[in-house]
Design a protein around this motif. Structure first.
Motif: not given
Length: 498
Positions: A83, A90, A96, A98-99, A101, A336-340
């Motif tokens: 991170c 990613t 990930l 679009n993540f 940190a 919560r985060f990442g790909y949806r």
């Protein structure tokens, strides 16, 4: 200046201290190489060139003001499993994509505090699951020695970037050989420390009882310089262990004072027949045995030891690692985060499509394997039994170390193979057959380049040490490298000028 990337990390430090070149000039040199040549290699996922140049300018000013940190102003890059605050992280996955940190991994902070400059985040097998760096969502990585071949994995981007002359050193992570095998394929030195030596805080988990961060460079000395700020206890990581930390580089300097002709006199190197069985490529074996002969010439004694059959170790690892992965990766649920996924119909559809669309085939395969091993009715038959065998593997290593100081073996059974060789998963897993036992036992191990096959591909020799003996491994490899030049050979891409 056109061959700055051919200099060792020690030579770069000396050059910066002696004002032979500035950090800005050095950083610009590497950025220019990345921009011109990484299109052939695909080692980077994210570039941070603008930030790096600002850091380089600040480093030059600090040196003028008397700041004498050895690594101040030296460029490097991080495997994209760590991170990094404000920078995309990613793990080589669409999950990930679009993540960003909100914090730095502990080792990222430590390396930053040492004054090093990050040029970006490096490509890797998705979630560190792979041995060839072909499973990345961001495309396969090419080996700088032969761009039609794999660089190894999962730290393939790290190995390729160093071997191509894009950075002098890079971080990597090693769950079953992910530093050592790509180091072998790319003609580098790479070290996986004792489990608990380096903080895992901020390193995205694959298999928590096996993962460990380490360093990659052209030489053992390069690895020692980068590893030094990484090690140490971290209260934020429950698996981090308090243990004395030696000065790795100083230990090398002290070792150079030994008998010049027999600097390794008294060292006992264990060699196990189990590491030289069926499946080992004959060209690789020839190079490895030649290296062992060189170690003998330098004063080391070769002794025969026995270790657990690597096939048993392989089966144990591929029961435990996927089980831990299935648990660790359950957090990636599209909420919560990442790909949806788009327009989910209900909660089950959200979970199902987010995970099936976000994870690649190899990650899904290992999640399914691990979930099966942990399921009711199979837990005792598979997972519990594998844990018992893991204990026996540790005992076998302890028994072997009663008669030797270091165990040597090939790092991988083959040299780098062709991209898109369409290996079935079991064949790919066999590429880790000599490295995974180290992770199961929590031992430190290092891969060093020891020669080339007849078709010009690098071969690595693995040195396995007792717990906490990273310094002995690094010093042993360093003394070997003081009397050989395998680590000074350059890949085809590294020979290109821009």
């Amino acid at each position: 200046m056109s061959e700055l990337h051919h200099l060792s990390l020690h030579e770069l430090i000396t050059g910066l201290e002696g004002k032979q070149f500035s950090s800005v000039e050095l950083t610009e040199h590497y950025i220019k190489r990345i921009e011109k040549l990484d299109g052939k290699i695909n080692s980077f996922i994210t570039h941070t060139s603008e930030t790096a140049l600002a850091q380089a300018k600040a480093a030059d000013e600090m040196r003028l003001q008397g700041d004498n940190r050895a690594l101040l102003g030296v460029p490097m890059a991080h495997k994209d499993i760590f991170c990094t605050r404000g920078v995309l992280t990613t793990c080589g996955s669409k999950m990930l994509h679009n993540f960003v940190a909100p914090y730095d991994a502990t080792i990222v902070t430590a390396i930053d505090e040492a004054g090093m400059i990050s040029l970006g985040k490096l490509n890797m097998d998705e979630f560190a699951m792979g041995s060839d760096n072909e499973s990345s969502h961001y495309g396969e990585v090419h080996n700088p020695w032969d761009i039609e071949r794999v660089p190894g994995g999962s730290s393939g981007g790290s190995a390729a970037a160093v071997a191509a002359g894009f950075v002098p050193v890079a971080t990597g992570s090693d769950t079953g050989g992910s530093i050592r095998q790509p180091a072998s394929f790319c003609g580098l030195t790479g070290i996986k420390p004792t489990y608990g030596r380096v903080s895992r805080f901020g390193m995205i988990a694959y298999a928590s009882s096996l993962d460990q961060a380490g360093s990659m460079g052209r030489s053992a000395q390069d690895c020692a310089y980068l590893l030094q700020p990484m090690v140490g206890h971290d209260p934020r990581d429950a698996t981090s262990i308090k243990h004395d930390v030696p000065d790795y580089v100083q230990d090398m300097i002290d070792a150079e004072k030994r008998d010049e002709n027999k600097p390794l006199a008294g060292l006992r190197i264990g060699v196990a027949k189990e590491y030289f069985g069926a499946g080992l490529n004959s060209d690789v074996e020839t190079v490895v045995r030649s290296a062992l002969q060189k170690y003998q010439e330098l004063g080391a004694t070769i002794v025969e030891v026995n270790i657990t059959d690597p096939e048993i170790t392989l089966a144990t690892y591929y029961m435990l690692a996927p089980a831990e992965a299935s648990s660790n990766l359950s957090r990636f649920d599209g909420v919560r985060f990442g790909y949806r996924c788009e327009a989910p119909k209900d909660l089950v559809d959200l979970y199902t499509r987010s995970r099936s669309e976000g994870f690649g085939p190899e990650v899904q395969r290992r999640i399914l394997m691990g979930t099966y091993a942990l399921s009711a009715g199979y837990y005792d038959a598979y997972y519990t039994k594998a844990q018992k065998i893991r204990r026996l593997i540790v005992q076998d290593f302890n028994t072997a170390f009663a008669s030797c100081d270091i165990i040597a073996s090939p790092t991988a059974p083959t040299a780098a193979y062709k991209l898109s060789d369409d290996l079935d998963p079991a064949s790919m897993y066999l590429g880790d057959v000599y490295t995974i036992g180290v992770n199961l036992a929590g031992l430190p191990a290092l891969s060093q380049p020891v020669g080339l096959t007849p078709n010009g591909l690098p071969v690595g020799l693995q040195l396995i040490g007792k717990h906490w003996q990273e310094s002995q491994l690094l010093t042993t490899a360093h003394l070997f490298q003081q009397h050989t030049d395998h680590h000074q050979q350059h890949s085809a891409i590294a020979k290109e000028t821009v």
